[in-house]
Motif scaffolding. Structure first.
Motif, PDB file in Angstrom:
ATOM      1  N   LYS B 178       7.854  84.244  23.993  1.00 23.11           N
ATOM      2  CA  LYS B 178       8.308  82.806  24.039  1.00 23.11           C
ATOM      3  C   LYS B 178       9.560  83.135  24.510  1.00 23.11           C
ATOM      4  N   ALA B 179      10.044  83.571  23.878  1.00 18.92           N
ATOM      5  CA  ALA B 179      11.654  83.706  24.405  1.00 18.92           C
ATOM      6  C   ALA B 179      11.924  84.411  25.910  1.00 18.92           C
ATOM      7  N   ILE B 180      11.335  85.360  25.779  1.00 16.61           N
ATOM      8  CA  ILE B 180      11.246  86.460  26.647  1.00 16.61           C
ATOM      9  C   ILE B 180      10.863  85.521  28.374  1.00 16.61           C
ATOM     10  N   ILE B 181       9.659  84.830  28.276  1.00 15.13           N
ATOM     11  CA  ILE B 181       9.044  84.099  29.327  1.00 15.13           C
ATOM     12  C   ILE B 181       9.764  83.008  29.716  1.00 15.13           C
ATOM     13  N   PHE B 182      10.446  82.146  28.554  1.00 21.33           N
ATOM     14  CA  PHE B 182      11.387  81.158  29.192  1.00 21.33           C
ATOM     15  C   PHE B 182      12.489  82.629  29.974  1.00 21.33           C
ATOM     16  N   SER B 183      13.476  83.036  29.358  1.00 20.34           N
ATOM     17  CA  SER B 183      14.501  83.640  29.883  1.00 20.34           C
ATOM     18  C   SER B 183      14.033  83.932  31.832  1.00 20.34           C
ATOM     19  N   ASP B 184      13.060  84.543  31.436  1.00 20.29           N
ATOM     20  CA  ASP B 184      12.173  85.200  32.874  1.00 20.29           C
ATOM     21  C   ASP B 184      12.164  84.085  33.348  1.00 20.29           C
ATOM     22  N   ALA B 185      11.776  82.401  33.712  1.00 16.66           N
ATOM     23  CA  ALA B 185      11.316  81.225  34.507  1.00 16.66           C
ATOM     24  C   ALA B 185      13.354  81.626  34.669  1.00 16.66           C
ATOM     25  N   ILE B 186      14.159  81.785  33.234  1.00 18.29           N
ATOM     26  CA  ILE B 186      15.889  81.114  34.396  1.00 18.29           C
ATOM     27  C   ILE B 186      16.246  82.492  34.848  1.00 18.29           C
ATOM     28  N   GLN B 187      15.240  83.984  34.867  1.00 18.46           N
ATOM     29  CA  GLN B 187      15.587  84.775  35.965  1.00 18.46           C
ATOM     30  C   GLN B 187      15.285  84.592  37.237  1.00 18.46           C
ATOM     31  N   GLY B 188      14.204  83.540  36.665  1.00 18.02           N
ATOM     32  CA  GLY B 188      13.174  84.854  38.330  1.00 18.02           C
ATOM     33  C   GLY B 188      13.966  83.558  39.621  1.00 18.02           C
ATOM     34  N   LEU B 189      13.883  81.994  38.873  1.00 17.19           N
ATOM     35  CA  LEU B 189      14.728  81.177  39.629  1.00 17.19           C
ATOM     36  C   LEU B 189      16.564  81.636  40.319  1.00 17.19           C
ATOM     37  N   LEU B 190      17.178  82.420  39.247  1.00 22.14           N
ATOM     38  CA  LEU B 190      17.987  83.010  39.503  1.00 22.14           C
ATOM     39  C   LEU B 190      18.184  83.633  40.418  1.00 22.14           C
ATOM     40  N   LEU B 191      17.477  85.560  40.095  1.00 24.13           N
ATOM     41  CA  LEU B 191      17.463  86.020  41.192  1.00 24.13           C
ATOM     42  C   LEU B 191      17.065  85.292  43.316  1.00 24.13           C
ATOM     43  N   LEU B 192      16.215  84.637  43.083  1.00 20.09           N
ATOM     44  CA  LEU B 192      15.387  83.472  44.457  1.00 20.09           C
ATOM     45  C   LEU B 192      17.047  82.762  44.787  1.00 20.09           C
ATOM     46  N   VAL B 193      17.392  82.283  44.731  1.00 17.20           N
ATOM     47  CA  VAL B 193      18.586  81.627  44.760  1.00 17.20           C
ATOM     48  C   VAL B 193      19.819  82.329  45.287  1.00 17.20           C
ATOM     49  N   VAL B 194      19.856  83.448  44.389  1.00 14.69           N
ATOM     50  CA  VAL B 194      21.058  84.664  44.722  1.00 14.69           C
ATOM     51  C   VAL B 194      20.577  85.938  45.712  1.00 14.69           C
ATOM     52  N   ILE B 195      19.866  85.934  45.636  1.00 15.12           N
ATOM     53  CA  ILE B 195      18.933  87.283  47.043  1.00 15.12           C
ATOM     54  C   ILE B 195      19.323  86.073  48.093  1.00 15.12           C
ATOM     55  N   TRP B 196      19.076  84.773  48.057  1.00 14.63           N
ATOM     56  CA  TRP B 196      19.091  84.445  49.366  1.00 14.63           C
ATOM     57  C   TRP B 196      19.903  83.658  50.115  1.00 14.63           C
ATOM     58  N   ILE B 197      20.955  84.092  49.232  1.00  8.34           N
ATOM     59  CA  ILE B 197      22.170  83.164  49.600  1.00  8.34           C
ATOM     60  C   ILE B 197      23.104  84.710  49.754  1.00  8.34           C
ATOM     61  N   ILE B 198      23.238  85.867  49.855  1.00  6.39           N
ATOM     62  CA  ILE B 198      23.859  86.934  49.668  1.00  6.39           C
ATOM     63  C   ILE B 198      22.726  87.282  50.921  1.00  6.39           C
ATOM     64  N   GLY B 199      21.604  86.970  50.839  1.00  5.54           N
ATOM     65  CA  GLY B 199      20.339  87.411  52.316  1.00  5.54           C
ATOM     66  C   GLY B 199      21.345  86.542  53.645  1.00  5.54           C
ATOM     67  N   TRP B 200      21.410  85.466  53.055  1.00  5.96           N
ATOM     68  CA  TRP B 200      21.673  84.667  54.305  1.00  5.96           C
ATOM     69  C   TRP B 200      23.161  84.587  54.902  1.00  5.96           C
ATOM     70  N   ALA B 201      23.640  84.833  54.127  1.00  4.31           N
ATOM     71  CA  ALA B 201      25.634  85.702  54.357  1.00  4.31           C
ATOM     72  C   ALA B 201      25.237  87.235  55.091  1.00  4.31           C
ATOM     73  N   CYS B 202      24.370  87.988  54.775  1.00  3.98           N
ATOM     74  CA  CYS B 202      24.100  89.169  55.965  1.00  3.98           C
ATOM     75  C   CYS B 202      23.657  88.576  56.647  1.00  3.98           C
ATOM     76  N   LEU B 203      22.543  88.052  57.526  1.00  5.67           N
ATOM     77  CA  LEU B 203      21.650  87.850  57.842  1.00  5.67           C
ATOM     78  C   LEU B 203      23.115  86.895  59.754  1.00  5.67           C
ATOM     79  N   SER B 204      23.788  86.094  58.378  1.00  9.31           N
ATOM     80  CA  SER B 204      24.676  85.550  59.781  1.00  9.31           C
ATOM     81  C   SER B 204      25.745  86.369  60.347  1.00  9.31           C
ATOM     82  N   HIS B 205      25.703  87.047  59.605  1.00  8.12           N
ATOM     83  CA  HIS B 205      26.788  88.738  59.794  1.00  8.12           C
ATOM     84  C   HIS B 205      26.672  88.891  61.589  1.00  8.12           C
ATOM     85  N   PHE B 206      24.851  88.740  61.969  1.00 13.67           N
ATOM     86  CA  PHE B 206      24.566  89.879  62.673  1.00 13.67           C
ATOM     87  C   PHE B 206      24.094  88.017  63.860  1.00 13.67           C
ATOM     88  N   GLY B 207      24.632  87.340  63.393  1.00 17.01           N
ATOM     89  CA  GLY B 207      23.932  85.545  64.188  1.00 17.01           C
ATOM     90  C   GLY B 207      22.671  85.693  64.402  1.00 17.01           C
TER      91      GLY B 207
END
Lengths: 76, 474
Positions: B178-207
């Motif tokens: 159960k604890a692993i599943i809760f930590s997964d939920a935190i990680q899943g959201l974190l992964l999505l947010v962080v990967i998009w922030i960095i991805g967006w910055a990389c896309l902006s580099h090209f315009g």
């Protein structure tokens, strides 16, 4: 129930066909990146559409999967 | 950056402590500890499945895979995941019907019962052990490399690995699945947010997307089509990868367990759809990061690319978020894998429940120690090692599917042939035998041969099979 099974089978066939088409030159012509769509290389935009279509098929699958009815019958 | 690492690190640690306290219950049963009470809802289900699936492998591995092999990497993972979620819908129904009314003790236990032969469970466990441990090891190593780049000179790489393994062990011990599943939920959201922030910055580099591919095409045109500059992404490689990824819910026990512990069939089905959408959302920004790597760091090695693209080129708070996101990504996936191996071990053990639980916990500890040593010695590309892991356990797919689907008395031949297949695959990985025969990849050949044998076994099977605990031969 009968219609659901029919639609479910159709969804399965569509999913298999879509998956297999991906590995043909229709989607991945070797060394070819054109025609582009909005500047996106050919194999990327075609495979993106296939990915979305597979997810949409999964959604359709949840509506027509005959197992859902079986579970409801089990509960009643 | 250090300030932000502390801020996000404390928030993350606080959430983990909360999750483990929420999951901890004195006198809880083994079923609650190992299977989270088999009552996981939709949101948690989606996030835990996604977090176990998309890990360091996606966060670091996929941008690097796009950087080195070009746009065909989308087919390798995203199309395969799209097909996998549809397959999940079908397989999820089958396995949930199979385990209905019986206690699910991992795939090894289930498959042993299906065949009435304990060797089926042992062979599967062996495959899971052999192919999950190196995968866990390389993920721990990925985090350690990243941490070394973020804090140079503070700890050796093995020190970071050891720290990660210790946190993982303590966390799993306190909270269980159960604890692993809760930590997964935190990680899943974190992964999505962080990967998009960095991805967006990389896309902006090209315009924009069109200028991005125009620039990449000018640098190396082969990146815009298959098989890519290295010639890796051939139709055959991609097709064999599709089969290996399709088999994930069947043969990677951390996923099979998650399908079974979902609250209801309906929840499991909606989880499959949401997972497909999540896959597209997570993989998309890794294209932008990979293409950014082509433009800025094409001549650099893997580690330098990670350090620059995720840390040095980002604002301090984004770099700090990337560090915490990566720790969370690696921690939850490795945790899920090690814990799943523990569940599989439990399914093979017999006797008093307390003694089984003690042995299971010792098993989890031993698996973690082995994974730690692997994290120090293993050197490979994240994505390719993950693929080997999926293919290696995938060889067990025909045996498991046959056991679950067939209602006939099946010959045990498939069990021993799957073991032979496993040995052959291992020999090819060790370069003792070739990995291509008649122009066909060995992994694909093994899938096909074992698949045909499974079908023949079913067709030649005679009586209806009754599944009882007592049927298992000892």
């Amino acid at each position: 129930m009968h219609m659901k099974k029919k639609y479910w089978n159709m969804s399965c066939v569509a999913a298999v066909v879509l998956s297999l088409v991906t590995f043909t030159p229709l989607v991945i012509p070797q060394g070819v990146s054109k025609p582009m769509l909005g500047g996106i290389p050919y194999s990327l935009w075609t495979s993106f559409i296939i990915t979305v279509a597979l997810v949409v098929l999964t959604f359709i699958g949840t509506r027509v999967h005959p197992g859902m009815e079986e579970e409801e019958e089990d509960k009643s | 950056m250090i300030f932000w690492v502390w801020v996000f690190g404390l928030i993350y640690a606080g959430l983990l402590v909360m999750a483990s306290l929420k999951s901890y219950k004195k006198g809880r049963s083994a079923e609650e500890f190992m299977m989270a009470g088999s009552n996981v809802g939709l949101s948690l289900g989606v996030l835990t499945f996604a977090a176990a699936l998309f890990s360091t492998f996606t966060f670091l591995g996929m941008p690097d895979f796009f950087r080195v092999n070009g746009v065909g990497a989308w087919i390798f993972l995203a199309v395969s995941d799209g097909a996998m979620v549809f397959f999940l819908l079908w397989f999820g129904y089958q396995i949930r019907m199979k385990v209905k009314g019986m206690e699910f003790r991992g795939v090894s236990g289930l498959i042993g019962r299906c065949y009435g032969n304990k060797w089926a469970g042992y062979v599967f466990f062996l495959a899971a052990f052999l192919f999950l441990i190196p995968y866990v090891g390389i993920q721990i190593q990925g985090i350690a490399i990243f941490m070394e780049a973020a804090f140079p000179g503070s700890l050796p790489s093995w020190g970071w690995s050891l720290g990660i393994v210790l946190i993982m062990l303590i966390y799993a011990e306190i909270g269980g699945l159960k604890a692993i599943i809760f930590s997964d939920a935190i990680q899943g959201l974190l992964l999505l947010v962080v990967i998009w922030i960095i991805g967006w910055a990389c896309l902006s580099h090209f315009g924009g997307i069109a200028p991005m591919f125009e620039r990449v095409g000018n640098i190396q045109e082969e990146l815009l089509s298959t098989p890519g500059p290295q010639g890796l992404l051939t139709p055959q490689f991609l097709f064999a990868s599709l089969i290996a990824i399709l088999m994930i819910p069947v043969t990677q026990p951390q996923f099979t367990t998650r399908i079974v512990v979902m609250k209801s069939m309906k929840t499991m089905q909606l989880m499959a759809v949401s997972l497909g959408a999540f896959a597209i959302l997570v993989i998309l920004p890794t294209i932008f990061i990979g293409m950014y790597g082509v433009d800025m760091y094409q001549e650099y090695g893997r580690d330098e690319f990670f350090a620059n693209a995720f840390l040095y080129d980002q604002p301090n708070f984004v770099a700090a978020l990337a560090i915490i996101g990566l720790i969370a990504a690696g921690l939850s996936t490795t945790n899920a894998q090690i814990f799943a191996l523990g569940s599989e071990l439990r399914g093979l053990l017999k006797g008093n429940e307390n003694s089984i639980m003690t042995k299971t916990k010792i098993g989890i500890f031993v698996f973690s120690v082995i994974a730690f040593f692997f994290s120090i010695i293993v050197i490979d590309q994240l994505v390719l090692l993950a693929r080997v892991s999926f293919a290696g356990t995938g060889i067990m797919g025909p045996m498991i599917l046959l056991g679950i689907l067939s209602n006939r008395k099946i010959s045990s031949a498939i069990i021993y042939l799957s073991f032979v297949g496993l040995v052959i695959f291992l020999l090819s990985l060790a370069d003792i035998i070739p990995d291509m025969y008649f122009g066909i990849r060995l992994d694909l050949l093994l899938f096909l041969v074992l698949g045909v044998i499974a079908i023949i076994s079913h067709l030649t099977g005679k009586e209806h099979q009754l599944i009882r605990e007592d049927d298992v031969k000892h």
